[in-house]
Design a protein around this motif. Structure first.
Motif, PDB file in Angstrom:
ATOM      1  N   UNK A 113      19.437  28.153  -4.278  1.00  0.00           N
ATOM      2  CA  UNK A 113      19.169  27.176  -3.226  1.00  0.00           C
ATOM      3  C   UNK A 113      20.426  26.347  -3.007  1.00  0.00           C
ATOM      4  N   UNK A 114      20.866  26.262  -1.747  1.00  0.00           N
ATOM      5  CA  UNK A 114      22.042  25.451  -1.419  1.00  0.00           C
ATOM      6  C   UNK A 114      21.661  24.457  -0.332  1.00  0.00           C
ATOM      7  N   UNK A 115      21.857  23.175  -0.614  1.00  0.00           N
ATOM      8  CA  UNK A 115      21.567  22.135   0.381  1.00  0.00           C
ATOM      9  C   UNK A 115      22.805  21.264   0.546  1.00  0.00           C
ATOM     10  N   UNK A 116      23.430  21.387   1.720  1.00  0.00           N
ATOM     11  CA  UNK A 116      24.663  20.655   1.993  1.00  0.00           C
ATOM     12  C   UNK A 116      24.422  19.211   2.412  1.00  0.00           C
ATOM     13  N   UNK A 117      23.162  18.864   2.662  1.00  0.00           N
ATOM     14  CA  UNK A 117      22.832  17.487   3.071  1.00  0.00           C
ATOM     15  C   UNK A 117      21.560  17.085   2.323  1.00  0.00           C
ATOM     16  N   UNK A 118      21.748  16.716   1.051  1.00  0.00           N
ATOM     17  CA  UNK A 118      20.638  16.523   0.123  1.00  0.00           C
ATOM     18  C   UNK A 118      20.051  15.125   0.267  1.00  0.00           C
ATOM     19  N   UNK A 119      19.222  14.956   1.284  1.00  0.00           N
ATOM     20  CA  UNK A 119      18.547  13.689   1.540  1.00  0.00           C
ATOM     21  C   UNK A 119      17.414  13.908   2.519  1.00  0.00           C
ATOM     22  N   UNK A 120      16.514  12.939   2.605  1.00  0.00           N
ATOM     23  CA  UNK A 120      15.410  13.029   3.553  1.00  0.00           C
ATOM     24  C   UNK A 120      14.577  14.281   3.375  1.00  0.00           C
ATOM     25  N   UNK A 121      14.183  14.890   4.496  1.00  0.00           N
ATOM     26  CA  UNK A 121      13.345  16.087   4.437  1.00  0.00           C
ATOM     27  C   UNK A 121      14.088  17.267   3.818  1.00  0.00           C
ATOM     28  N   UNK A 122      15.421  17.297   3.941  1.00  0.00           N
ATOM     29  CA  UNK A 122      16.206  18.365   3.321  1.00  0.00           C
ATOM     30  C   UNK A 122      16.035  18.324   1.804  1.00  0.00           C
ATOM     31  N   UNK A 123      16.137  17.136   1.232  1.00  0.00           N
ATOM     32  CA  UNK A 123      15.949  16.963  -0.212  1.00  0.00           C
ATOM     33  C   UNK A 123      14.517  17.276  -0.608  1.00  0.00           C
ATOM     34  N   UNK A 172      26.926  35.009 -10.382  1.00  0.00           N
ATOM     35  CA  UNK A 172      25.781  35.329 -11.228  1.00  0.00           C
ATOM     36  C   UNK A 172      25.134  36.612 -10.706  1.00  0.00           C
ATOM     37  N   UNK A 173      25.128  37.639 -11.539  1.00  0.00           N
ATOM     38  CA  UNK A 173      24.588  38.939 -11.118  1.00  0.00           C
ATOM     39  C   UNK A 173      23.074  38.917 -10.957  1.00  0.00           C
ATOM     40  N   UNK A 174      22.432  37.859 -11.425  1.00  0.00           N
ATOM     41  CA  UNK A 174      20.964  37.786 -11.346  1.00  0.00           C
ATOM     42  C   UNK A 174      20.463  37.215 -10.024  1.00  0.00           C
ATOM     43  N   UNK A 175      21.346  36.646  -9.221  1.00  0.00           N
ATOM     44  CA  UNK A 175      20.897  36.110  -7.931  1.00  0.00           C
ATOM     45  C   UNK A 175      20.365  37.241  -7.053  1.00  0.00           C
ATOM     46  N   UNK A 176      19.250  36.987  -6.404  1.00  0.00           N
ATOM     47  CA  UNK A 176      18.651  37.944  -5.483  1.00  0.00           C
ATOM     48  C   UNK A 176      18.528  37.389  -4.067  1.00  0.00           C
ATOM     49  N   UNK A 177      18.360  36.057  -3.968  1.00  0.00           N
ATOM     50  CA  UNK A 177      18.091  35.424  -2.680  1.00  0.00           C
ATOM     51  C   UNK A 177      18.935  34.161  -2.554  1.00  0.00           C
ATOM     52  N   UNK A 178      19.463  33.941  -1.358  1.00  0.00           N
ATOM     53  CA  UNK A 178      20.177  32.710  -1.034  1.00  0.00           C
ATOM     54  C   UNK A 178      19.380  31.992   0.054  1.00  0.00           C
ATOM     55  N   UNK A 179      18.968  30.761  -0.235  1.00  0.00           N
ATOM     56  CA  UNK A 179      18.212  29.944   0.709  1.00  0.00           C
ATOM     57  C   UNK A 179      19.030  28.695   0.996  1.00  0.00           C
ATOM     58  N   UNK A 180      19.339  28.461   2.276  1.00  0.00           N
ATOM     59  CA  UNK A 180      20.156  27.299   2.645  1.00  0.00           C
ATOM     60  C   UNK A 180      19.653  26.718   3.947  1.00  0.00           C
ATOM     61  N   UNK A 181      19.893  25.408   4.127  1.00  0.00           N
ATOM     62  CA  UNK A 181      19.583  24.796   5.416  1.00  0.00           C
ATOM     63  C   UNK A 181      20.740  25.031   6.372  1.00  0.00           C
ATOM     64  N   UNK A 182      20.473  24.841   7.661  1.00  0.00           N
ATOM     65  CA  UNK A 182      21.459  25.189   8.690  1.00  0.00           C
ATOM     66  C   UNK A 182      22.618  24.203   8.780  1.00  0.00           C
ATOM     67  N   UNK A 183      22.649  23.177   7.938  1.00  0.00           N
ATOM     68  CA  UNK A 183      23.836  22.313   7.878  1.00  0.00           C
ATOM     69  C   UNK A 183      25.015  23.113   7.327  1.00  0.00           C
ATOM     70  N   UNK A 184      24.730  24.023   6.414  1.00  0.00           N
ATOM     71  CA  UNK A 184      25.767  24.850   5.807  1.00  0.00           C
ATOM     72  C   UNK A 184      26.274  25.892   6.796  1.00  0.00           C
ATOM     73  N   UNK A 185      27.590  26.058   6.870  1.00  0.00           N
ATOM     74  CA  UNK A 185      28.174  27.163   7.625  1.00  0.00           C
ATOM     75  C   UNK A 185      28.070  28.410   6.743  1.00  0.00           C
ATOM     76  N   UNK A 186      26.989  29.139   6.923  1.00  0.00           N
ATOM     77  CA  UNK A 186      26.707  30.295   6.070  1.00  0.00           C
ATOM     78  C   UNK A 186      27.764  31.381   6.249  1.00  0.00           C
ATOM     79  N   UNK A 187      28.272  31.532   7.448  1.00  0.00           N
ATOM     80  CA  UNK A 187      29.285  32.551   7.717  1.00  0.00           C
ATOM     81  C   UNK A 187      30.526  32.323   6.877  1.00  0.00           C
ATOM     82  N   UNK A 188      30.982  31.088   6.814  1.00  0.00           N
ATOM     83  CA  UNK A 188      32.163  30.774   6.012  1.00  0.00           C
ATOM     84  C   UNK A 188      31.919  31.031   4.536  1.00  0.00           C
ATOM     85  N   UNK A 189      30.758  30.627   4.041  1.00  0.00           N
ATOM     86  CA  UNK A 189      30.468  30.813   2.619  1.00  0.00           C
ATOM     87  C   UNK A 189      30.445  32.296   2.254  1.00  0.00           C
TER      88      UNK A 189
END
Length: 340
Positions: free
Chosen positions: A5-15, A56-73
């Motif tokens: 789980x990646x949250x680039x804006x960890x506050x409010x409803x995002x948090x 980490x080879x065990x990661x299977x899923x990446x969940x992020x909010x749209x604040x993150x530029x997923x393409x760059x990551x």
């Protein structure tokens, strides 16, 4: 640790959502940035997470909010490109109001479009959020002076779905962008009419606070029960349970967690007949003009029994974590892509 789980804006409803998923779904690991300087988070968070999220080879899923530029990551971390990538939209930049189209920073909306192209699944918290984003892509890209990309809505739409924001409702018993100017103007008119009422203004305070807040606090001081952020969730819900009416004057809203929480605690909602509200609330709780809002509140001040005896005619359970748990578990349970 199969879910990242990646949250680039960890506050409010995002948090709220990130914490809920981490607590309720097994094998989640959460990486965050504080909810400050939103524009800089949108610009630079990918570079930060490139360095702080360990391989980490065990990661299977990446969940992020749209604040993150997923393409760059994904470009910076090809190992994460093999994961099932879920992008969650709390809000979208294509429908976010600006005074003039020329003032809209093209980069933020553009980044969200790119992130959708890279994601495997794109999730919106409401149909209004999804449709306002998808149907704005074509017009938005016309801002590009030449060599514009084509048919991106057709590419992105099949990936999209609506999954309401899940709310962990409390166990209660009962006895600029949110347009505070309109809200306080109505209450000041009630005050001028010498109508009896008490009010609570709840919520976090960020860097830039409109002048109307300090002006209204002073003018309405005798009617104020609570003002500002309540750090305890129990105190927050207790304040909601004491209230009779909850009001929104928002100029933009893609879901409205606070309004739904207030209704669950027994408040009668009054919302604009626009944005996401007609999707969430029955017609009798919507108003079209500030004059209509004032008239409704005048009536309630004179006859508080109207709202105190009222039984809400909508459905709240559909927004509960209990109702949505299975859908989120399913969303976060797919194996990684093997074709990368």
């Amino acid at each position: 640790m199969s879910i990242l789980l990646i949250e680039a804006f960890y506050g409010g409803s995002h948090k709220q959502l990130a914490d809920l998923l981490q607590e309720e779904i097994e094998e989640c690991v959460l990486y965050t940035l504080p909810a400050k300087k939103w524009h800089w988070r949108a610009r630079t968070a990918a570079l930060y997470f490139m360095q702080t999220v360990p391989a980490n080879a065990n990661y299977r899923i990446l969940f992020a909010s749209s604040v993150l530029n997923l393409t760059e990551l994904i470009a910076l971390r090809p190992d994460l490109g093999k994961l099932k990538k879920v992008l969650y939209f709390h809000e979208n930049q294509l429908a976010y109001p600006v005074q003039k189209c020329q003032e809209r920073d093209f980069q933020y909306g553009y980044n969200q479009i790119l992130s959708c192209l890279v994601a495997d699944i794109v999730v919106f918290n409401s149909a209004f959020n999804m449709e306002s984003f998808l149907t704005s892509i074509g017009k938005f890209l016309k801002l590009i002076p030449d060599h514009r990309p084509k048919d991106l809505e057709k590419i992105i739409r099949p990936k999209c779905q609506v999954l309401h924001f899940p709310i962990r409702f409390p166990d209660v018993s009962r006895e600029h962008d949110k347009d505070p100017e309109s809200f306080f103007k109505v209450l000041l008119k009630l005050k001028e009419m010498d109508l009896p009422f008490h009010m609570s203004v709840l919520g976090e305070t960020f860097t830039d606070v409109p002048d109307i807040f300090s002006e209204a606090k002073k003018a309405l001081e005798s009617s104020v029960l609570h003002w500002g952020y309540l750090p305890s969730k129990d105190d927050y819900f207790q304040a909601l349970c004491m209230a009779d009416v909850v009001i929104s004057t928002a100029k933009h809203e893609f879901f409205g967690v606070a309004m739904i929480e207030a209704v669950y605690c027994g408040c009668y909602p009054l919302c604009p007949n626009a944005l996401v509200y007609p999707e969430i609330f029955p017609a009798e709780y919507l108003y079209s003009t500030p004059e209509q809002l004032l008239k409704r509140l005048q009536n309630f001040c004179k006859r508080p029994d109207i709202v105190r005896k009222h039984l809400y005619k909508g459905e709240m359970d559909q927004f509960s974590w209990a109702a949505l748990r299975g859908k989120f578990r399913s969303l976060l349970s797919t194996e990684p892509r093997e074709d990368l």
